[in-house]
Design a protein around this motif. Sequence first.
Motif, PDB file in Angstrom:
ATOM      1  N   PRO A 130       0.813  -1.241  -0.021  1.00  0.00           N
ATOM      2  CA  PRO A 130      -0.112  -0.069   0.121  1.00  0.00           C
ATOM      3  C   PRO A 130       0.691   1.329   0.053  1.00  0.00           C
ATOM      4  N   GLN A 131       0.513   2.314  -0.852  1.00  0.00           N
ATOM      5  CA  GLN A 131       1.202   3.528  -0.869  1.00  0.00           C
ATOM      6  C   GLN A 131       1.461   4.028   0.164  1.00  0.00           C
ATOM      7  N   GLU A 132       0.372   4.298   0.996  1.00  0.00           N
ATOM      8  CA  GLU A 132       0.736   5.140   2.380  1.00  0.00           C
ATOM      9  C   GLU A 132       1.848   4.309   3.245  1.00  0.00           C
ATOM     10  N   GLU A 133       1.716   3.022   3.366  1.00  0.00           N
ATOM     11  CA  GLU A 133       2.441   2.122   4.067  1.00  0.00           C
ATOM     12  C   GLU A 133       4.110   2.530   3.577  1.00  0.00           C
ATOM     13  N   VAL A 134       4.445   2.236   2.346  1.00  0.00           N
ATOM     14  CA  VAL A 134       5.526   2.526   1.542  1.00  0.00           C
ATOM     15  C   VAL A 134       6.258   3.965   1.934  1.00  0.00           C
ATOM     16  N   LYS A 135       5.369   4.908   1.675  1.00  0.00           N
ATOM     17  CA  LYS A 135       5.642   6.325   2.139  1.00  0.00           C
ATOM     18  C   LYS A 135       6.058   6.316   3.618  1.00  0.00           C
ATOM     19  N   ARG A 136       5.450   5.852   4.426  1.00  0.00           N
ATOM     20  CA  ARG A 136       5.817   5.914   6.108  1.00  0.00           C
ATOM     21  C   ARG A 136       6.798   5.220   6.182  1.00  0.00           C
ATOM     22  N   ILE A 137       7.290   3.954   5.583  1.00  0.00           N
ATOM     23  CA  ILE A 137       8.573   3.386   5.679  1.00  0.00           C
ATOM     24  C   ILE A 137       9.720   4.165   5.361  1.00  0.00           C
ATOM     25  N   VAL A 138       9.738   5.002   4.010  1.00  0.00           N
ATOM     26  CA  VAL A 138      10.571   5.804   3.612  1.00  0.00           C
ATOM     27  C   VAL A 138      10.724   6.912   4.471  1.00  0.00           C
ATOM     28  N   GLU A 139       9.673   7.482   4.979  1.00  0.00           N
ATOM     29  CA  GLU A 139       9.731   8.602   5.578  1.00  0.00           C
ATOM     30  C   GLU A 139      10.491   8.291   7.198  1.00  0.00           C
ATOM     31  N   PHE A 140      10.135   6.949   7.809  1.00  0.00           N
ATOM     32  CA  PHE A 140      10.541   6.501   8.861  1.00  0.00           C
ATOM     33  C   PHE A 140      12.037   6.177   8.918  1.00  0.00           C
ATOM     34  N   HIS A 141      12.706   6.208   7.728  1.00  0.00           N
ATOM     35  CA  HIS A 141      13.887   5.675   7.682  1.00  0.00           C
ATOM     36  C   HIS A 141      14.863   7.079   7.247  1.00  0.00           C
ATOM     37  N   GLU A 142      13.886   8.130   7.049  1.00  0.00           N
ATOM     38  CA  GLU A 142      14.627   9.306   6.619  1.00  0.00           C
ATOM     39  C   GLU A 142      15.390   9.268   5.185  1.00  0.00           C
ATOM     40  N   ILE A 143      14.797   8.591   4.568  1.00  0.00           N
ATOM     41  CA  ILE A 143      15.408   8.716   3.077  1.00  0.00           C
ATOM     42  C   ILE A 143      14.662   9.239   1.732  1.00  0.00           C
ATOM     43  N   SER A 144      13.296   9.956   2.404  1.00  0.00           N
ATOM     44  CA  SER A 144      12.348  10.332   1.233  1.00  0.00           C
ATOM     45  C   SER A 144      13.034  11.493   0.424  1.00  0.00           C
ATOM     46  N   ARG A 145      14.195  12.146   0.910  1.00  0.00           N
ATOM     47  CA  ARG A 145      14.711  13.200   0.042  1.00  0.00           C
ATOM     48  C   ARG A 145      15.291  12.670  -1.165  1.00  0.00           C
ATOM     49  N   TYR A 146      15.700  11.284  -1.001  1.00  0.00           N
ATOM     50  CA  TYR A 146      16.451  10.907  -2.316  1.00  0.00           C
ATOM     51  C   TYR A 146      15.536  10.482  -3.299  1.00  0.00           C
ATOM     52  N   PHE A 147      14.030  10.230  -3.228  1.00  0.00           N
ATOM     53  CA  PHE A 147      13.351   9.949  -4.220  1.00  0.00           C
ATOM     54  C   PHE A 147      12.485  11.008  -4.645  1.00  0.00           C
ATOM     55  N   LYS A 148      12.209  11.088  -6.152  1.00  0.00           N
ATOM     56  CA  LYS A 148      11.275  11.963  -6.675  1.00  0.00           C
ATOM     57  C   LYS A 148       9.873  11.662  -6.399  1.00  0.00           C
ATOM     58  N   ASP A 149       9.505  10.176  -6.145  1.00  0.00           N
ATOM     59  CA  ASP A 149       8.401   9.865  -5.855  1.00  0.00           C
ATOM     60  C   ASP A 149       8.362   8.461  -5.389  1.00  0.00           C
ATOM     61  N   VAL A 150       6.945   8.196  -4.904  1.00  0.00           N
ATOM     62  CA  VAL A 150       6.852   6.835  -4.263  1.00  0.00           C
ATOM     63  C   VAL A 150       5.598   6.389  -4.695  1.00  0.00           C
ATOM     64  N   TYR A 151       5.675   5.187  -5.537  1.00  0.00           N
ATOM     65  CA  TYR A 151       4.451   4.570  -5.997  1.00  0.00           C
ATOM     66  C   TYR A 151       4.144   3.163  -5.213  1.00  0.00           C
ATOM     67  N   GLY A 152       2.956   2.892  -4.986  1.00  0.00           N
ATOM     68  CA  GLY A 152       2.352   1.550  -4.300  1.00  0.00           C
ATOM     69  C   GLY A 152       1.124   1.576  -4.562  1.00  0.00           C
ATOM     70  N   GLY A 153       0.695   0.230  -4.135  1.00  0.00           N
ATOM     71  CA  GLY A 153      -0.686  -0.181  -4.118  1.00  0.00           C
ATOM     72  C   GLY A 153      -0.975  -1.299  -5.102  1.00  0.00           C
ATOM     73  N   SER A 154      -2.248  -1.242  -5.258  1.00  0.00           N
ATOM     74  CA  SER A 154      -2.456  -2.618  -6.094  1.00  0.00           C
ATOM     75  C   SER A 154      -2.441  -2.532  -7.550  1.00  0.00           C
ATOM     76  N   THR A 155      -1.706  -1.154  -8.072  1.00  0.00           N
ATOM     77  CA  THR A 155      -1.430  -1.142  -9.487  1.00  0.00           C
ATOM     78  C   THR A 155      -0.151  -1.821  -9.593  1.00  0.00           C
ATOM     79  N   ASP A 156      -0.361  -2.465 -10.963  1.00  0.00           N
ATOM     80  CA  ASP A 156       1.122  -3.459 -11.300  1.00  0.00           C
ATOM     81  C   ASP A 156       2.169  -2.517 -11.456  1.00  0.00           C
ATOM     82  N   LYS A 157       3.457  -2.808 -11.299  1.00  0.00           N
ATOM     83  CA  LYS A 157       4.452  -2.171 -11.521  1.00  0.00           C
ATOM     84  C   LYS A 157       4.715  -1.802 -12.759  1.00  0.00           C
TER      85      LYS A 157
END
Length: 127
Positions: A24-51
């Motif tokens: 789930p996108q919100e979960e992935v975003k929280r993980i990235v934020e928790f590890h304090e690495i969000s500034r390295y990524f242009k964006d985070v994509y998640g959820g049931s949409t296929d890759k």
Amino acid sequence: MFQGIREFLNQNVDMGLFVVSTAPQEEVKRIVEFHEISRYFKDVYGGSTDKKTWFEEIMKMNNYKPSDIVFIGDQLNDLKSAKESGIAFIGRCSKLLENPFPEYIPIFADFYEILSLFETHKMQRCS
């Protein structure tokens, strides 16, 4: 977090990195934020949409071609998505597990190794 990931991100901060996950996108975003690495990524994509769909979206929104992208994944489904999208693939495989990828796929166990893969392997489209 994976060994060497912070060093890899610091060395490639301008590369245009994205996170693409089926979690789930919100979960992935929280993980990235928790590890304090969000500034390295242009964006985070998640959820049931296929890759494959996410890759198409990333290419469209950033004017990328498949040859501009390298997908780092740890599952055979990741390789399948790369093949379907015509993008290069590098497999991440723990030293504790059997390598699930075909011989022609470059692999690494931790992010200390990945920079040498970029340098020593000509990235080929998965076909």
